[in-house]
Design an enzyme around this catalytic site. Structure first.
Site, PDB file in Angstrom:
ATOM      1  N   THR A   1     -19.460 -12.905  11.141  1.00 55.18           N
ATOM      2  CA  THR A   1     -20.475 -12.280  11.983  1.00 55.18           C
ATOM      3  C   THR A   1     -19.887 -12.095  13.376  1.00 55.18           C
ATOM      4  OG1 THR A   1     -22.769 -12.438  12.736  1.00 55.18           O
ATOM      5  CG2 THR A   1     -21.475 -14.435  12.842  1.00 55.18           C
TER       6      THR A   1
ATOM      7  N   ALA B   1     -26.614 -18.505   7.173  1.00 57.37           N
ATOM      8  CA  ALA B   1     -27.866 -17.854   7.581  1.00 57.37           C
ATOM      9  C   ALA B   1     -29.059 -18.775   7.377  1.00 57.37           C
ATOM     10  CB  ALA B   1     -28.055 -16.552   6.799  1.00 57.37           C
TER      11      ALA B   1
END
Length: 263
Positions: free
Chosen positions: A60, A108
């Site tokens: 990310t 996540a």
């Protein structure tokens, strides 16, 4: 009777019903030999530990920086599971309350759970103390909560951004319980590319539009070079009266804007 003939006899402990095995002799294979071998009761030798069968790679790019008009927060929207792209529309900026934002980098599920739990703890603090929680206190709450699970496999690198009585605040918190205050942070696999852009263009005295452009450019460059980052660039601005969502731009559109740019 010869010793060899004794060792060749099958062991009775593997018969049906012994230790509740129900005839599953393979469950009592204690050694490197077969169940019918008398050496099967020997202590197993120490071998090479088995390697993990699945290695999940996290990717990310998130960033945040303070400047005179508040805090800028930006993130990409790609979620990966190893080498596979799981989603292009993940919301990596978590809205904790009207004055606090958090970012997601790492697992996540871990980031989402702990920051939503932090939102509830911040609300409880407000009800008890009749005032808004400070950015420093919110980040300390999160660091204390995750520190209790240190070494248990959590994967989280988040930034807590907000505005309180002291002005704009920015803290980095990770799953080891580390907590750092700073003016600029970037977290994730593409952070090295984002830092390159921010280090060149960052200044505390940036104008609002200049800060927006710097954040977009930094995330775009990370998505261009890092395969685990992509999707769209979500941009937030934390001001004295609360945060606002500025824009969400597809990186393909930003490529048309920034490709060929030299700064």
């Amino acid at each position: 009777m010869a010793l060899a003939s004794v060792l060749e006899r099958p062991l009775s402990v593997n018969r049906r019903g012994f230790f509740g095995l129900g005839g599953r002799a393979d469950l009592l294979d204690l050694g490197p030999g077969s169940p019918s071998d008398g050496l099967s009761l020997a202590a197993p030798s120490w071998g090479v530990p088995e390697e993990p069968r699945i290695e999940i790679l996290h990717g990310t790019t998130t960033l945040a920086f303070k400047f005179r008009h508040g805090v800028i927060v930006a993130a990409d929207s790609r979620a990966t599971a190893g080498a596979y792209i799981a989603s292009q529309t993940v919301k990596k900026v978590i809205e904790i309350n009207p004055y606090l934002l958090g970012t997601m980098a790492g697992g996540a599920a871990d980031c989402s759970f702990w920051e939503r739990l932090l939102a509830r703890q911040c609300r409880i603090y407000e009800l008890r103390n009749k005032e808004r929680i400070s950015v420093a206190a919110a980040s300390k709450l999160l660091a204390n909560m995750v520190y209790q699970y240190k070494g248990m496999g959590l994967s989280m690198g988040t930034m807590i951004c907000g505005w309180d009585k002291r002005g704009p605040g920015l803290y980095y918190v990770d799953s080891e319980g580390n907590r750092i205050s700073g003016a600029t942070f970037s977290v994730g696999s593409g952070s090295v590319y984002a830092y390159g852009v921010m280090d060149r263009g960052y200044s505390y005295d940036l104008e609002v539009e200049e800060a927006y452009d710097l954040a977009r450019r930094a995330i775009y460059q990370a998505t261009y070079r890092d395969a685990y980052s992509g999707g769209s660039v979500s941009l937030y601005h934390v001001r004295e009266d609360g945060w606002i969502r500025v824009s969400s731009d597809n990186v393909a559109d930003l490529h048309d804007k920034y490709s060929g740019s030299t700064h």
